[in-house]
Motif scaffolding. Structure first.
Motif, PDB file in Angstrom:
ATOM      1  N   ILE A 160      -0.986   3.317  11.055  1.00  9.54           N
ATOM      2  CA  ILE A 160      -0.181   4.348  11.716  1.00  9.54           C
ATOM      3  C   ILE A 160       0.093   3.949  13.170  1.00  9.54           C
ATOM      4  CG2 ILE A 160      -0.203   6.744  12.517  1.00  9.54           C
ATOM      5  CD1 ILE A 160      -1.923   7.397  10.033  1.00  9.54           C
ATOM      6  N   GLU A 193       8.599   2.202   2.236  1.00  7.63           N
ATOM      7  CA  GLU A 193       8.969   3.547   2.667  1.00  7.63           C
ATOM      8  C   GLU A 193       9.451   4.389   1.490  1.00  7.63           C
ATOM      9  OE1 GLU A 193       9.863   6.394   5.908  1.00  7.63           O
ATOM     10  OE2 GLU A 193       8.366   4.907   5.358  1.00  7.63           O
ATOM     11  N   ASN A 216       9.853  -1.575   4.683  1.00  8.23           N
ATOM     12  CA  ASN A 216       8.432  -1.244   4.624  1.00  8.23           C
ATOM     13  C   ASN A 216       7.911  -0.981   6.027  1.00  8.23           C
ATOM     14  OD1 ASN A 216       7.311  -3.629   2.031  1.00  8.23           O
ATOM     15  ND2 ASN A 216       8.844  -2.023   1.963  1.00  8.23           N
ATOM     16  N   ARG A 217       6.826  -0.228   6.106  1.00 11.04           N
ATOM     17  CA  ARG A 217       6.122  -0.032   7.368  1.00 11.04           C
ATOM     18  C   ARG A 217       4.895  -0.939   7.414  1.00 11.04           C
ATOM     19  NH1 ARG A 217       7.586   4.607  10.188  1.00 11.04           N
ATOM     20  NH2 ARG A 217       8.907   6.070   9.025  1.00 11.04           N
ATOM     21  N   CYS A 237       3.737  -1.264   3.685  1.00  7.98           N
ATOM     22  CA  CYS A 237       3.870  -0.018   2.935  1.00  7.98           C
ATOM     23  C   CYS A 237       5.342   0.314   2.698  1.00  7.98           C
ATOM     24  CB  CYS A 237       3.204   1.120   3.704  1.00  7.98           C
ATOM     25  SG  CYS A 237       1.532   0.731   4.268  1.00  7.98           S
ATOM     26  N   SER A 264       0.836  -1.202   0.000  1.00  2.00           N
ATOM     27  CA  SER A 264       0.000   0.000   0.000  1.00  2.00           C
ATOM     28  C   SER A 264       0.866   1.246   0.000  1.00  2.00           C
ATOM     29  CB  SER A 264      -0.928  -0.008   1.221  1.00  2.00           C
ATOM     30  OG  SER A 264      -1.893  -1.036   1.104  1.00  2.00           O
ATOM     31  N   PRO A 265       0.328   2.386  -0.462  1.00  2.00           N
ATOM     32  CA  PRO A 265       1.134   3.616  -0.578  1.00  2.00           C
ATOM     33  C   PRO A 265       1.656   4.150   0.750  1.00  2.00           C
ATOM     34  CG  PRO A 265      -0.866   3.771  -1.899  1.00  2.00           C
ATOM     35  CD  PRO A 265      -1.018   2.557  -1.036  1.00  2.00           C
ATOM     36  N   ALA A 266       0.834   4.055   1.802  1.00  2.00           N
ATOM     37  CA  ALA A 266       1.213   4.615   3.101  1.00  2.00           C
ATOM     38  C   ALA A 266       0.338   3.992   4.177  1.00  2.00           C
ATOM     39  CB  ALA A 266       1.037   6.132   3.103  1.00  2.00           C
ATOM     40  N   PRO A 267       0.777   4.013   5.424  1.00  2.00           N
ATOM     41  CA  PRO A 267      -0.048   3.455   6.499  1.00  2.00           C
ATOM     42  C   PRO A 267      -1.404   4.159   6.598  1.00  2.00           C
ATOM     43  CG  PRO A 267       2.214   3.731   7.246  1.00  2.00           C
ATOM     44  CD  PRO A 267       2.114   4.422   5.907  1.00  2.00           C
TER      45      PRO A 267
END
Length: 250
Positions: free
Chosen positions: A233, A114, A228-229, A112, A71-74
């Motif tokens: 969040i 980074e 990756n995260r 996600c 995914s693009p971001a958390p």
């Protein structure tokens, strides 16, 4: 932890939350194959491509047993729930997800990158069940980060929230490694049975690599560290692991 047979897919799973199971294992007489996409494939196109590949192998769509997403971001809590509602829509159409009971047998990781992540949620890899006994354990354990079980907001369940000190990261990793071990144990397996382990983190994992990861046997075939995260969040460390007979790139 209990396991449930998903007979239409020829595998069993550990019930978890509505968006994924805690892990899957092939039933006797079957094995698992993993396919990694050379480049991330957006969710809708990815489902279509996966359907064609499964059907070309002569297998039903219900044999889809695990996937790895990027995914693009958390997400925040609400965004993560909204994404998951869309995701399980296709699984419902495929006869996998039960919308009435909210039972979902499919294992999953969703992380996600980074740097240079996809512009939209996409498939990195998927696994499905095929006929034939591999003569070795066949399982995929879902990704887990350092959040305790429960229905409270993630911020109330995260181990050492907003703390990325070396000591906190070790504690987070130990929690996640324990979660992997519990999930494998439910199928009667452990690190000695794995063919691959993956870690997702943007912080330094070297301080606890030897003491927590290697000594447990979690790196017996090496460790794939993805910069990756985790998908929500506040989470900082995630892992998954597997034992599969065939892996290929598409």
């Amino acid at each position: 932890m209990t396991t449930v047979d998903f007979t239409p897919g020829n595998y069993r799973y550990q019930p978890s939350v509505f968006q994924y199971s805690a892990g899957v294992a092939a039933l006797p007489g079957y094995r698992i194959e993993r396919v990694m996409f050379r480049n991330p494939v957006p969710l809708r196109a990815g489902f279509a491509q996966i359907a064609r590949m499964i059907q070309a192998a002569g297998r039903p769509l219900t044999s889809f047993c695990a996937c790895e997403l990027r995914s693009p971001a958390p997400f925040d809590d609400a965004g993560f729930k909204a994404f998951n509602e869309v995701y399980v829509g296709t699984l419902t159409d495929w006869g996998i997800y039960n919308a009435e009971t909210r039972a979902n047998p499919v294992a999953r990781s969703n992380v996600c990158p980074e740097i240079a992540g996809p512009p939209e949620p996409s498939f990195h890899a998927f696994s499905f069940v095929v006929e034939g006994d591999a003569g070795a354990p066949q399982f995929v354990i879902s990704g887990s980060a350092e959040a305790r079980d429960g229905s409270a907001p993630y911020a109330e369940r995260i181990v050492r929230l907003n703390d990325t000190s070396p000591d906190a990261m070790r504690e987070k990793a130990a929690f996640v490694l324990g979660r992997m071990e519990d999930r494998m144990a439910a199928f009667g397996h452990g690190w000695k049975d794995t063919t691959a382990s993956q870690a997702y983190c943007v912080y330094d994992i070297h301080p606890f690599m030897a003491g927590e990861i290697v000594r447990r046997g979690a790196a017996r075939n090496g460790l794939s560290w993805h910069f990756n995260r985790p998908p929500v969040i506040g989470l900082d460390y995630e892992m998954d692991c597997r034992s599969v007979s065939v892996e290929r790139a598409a």
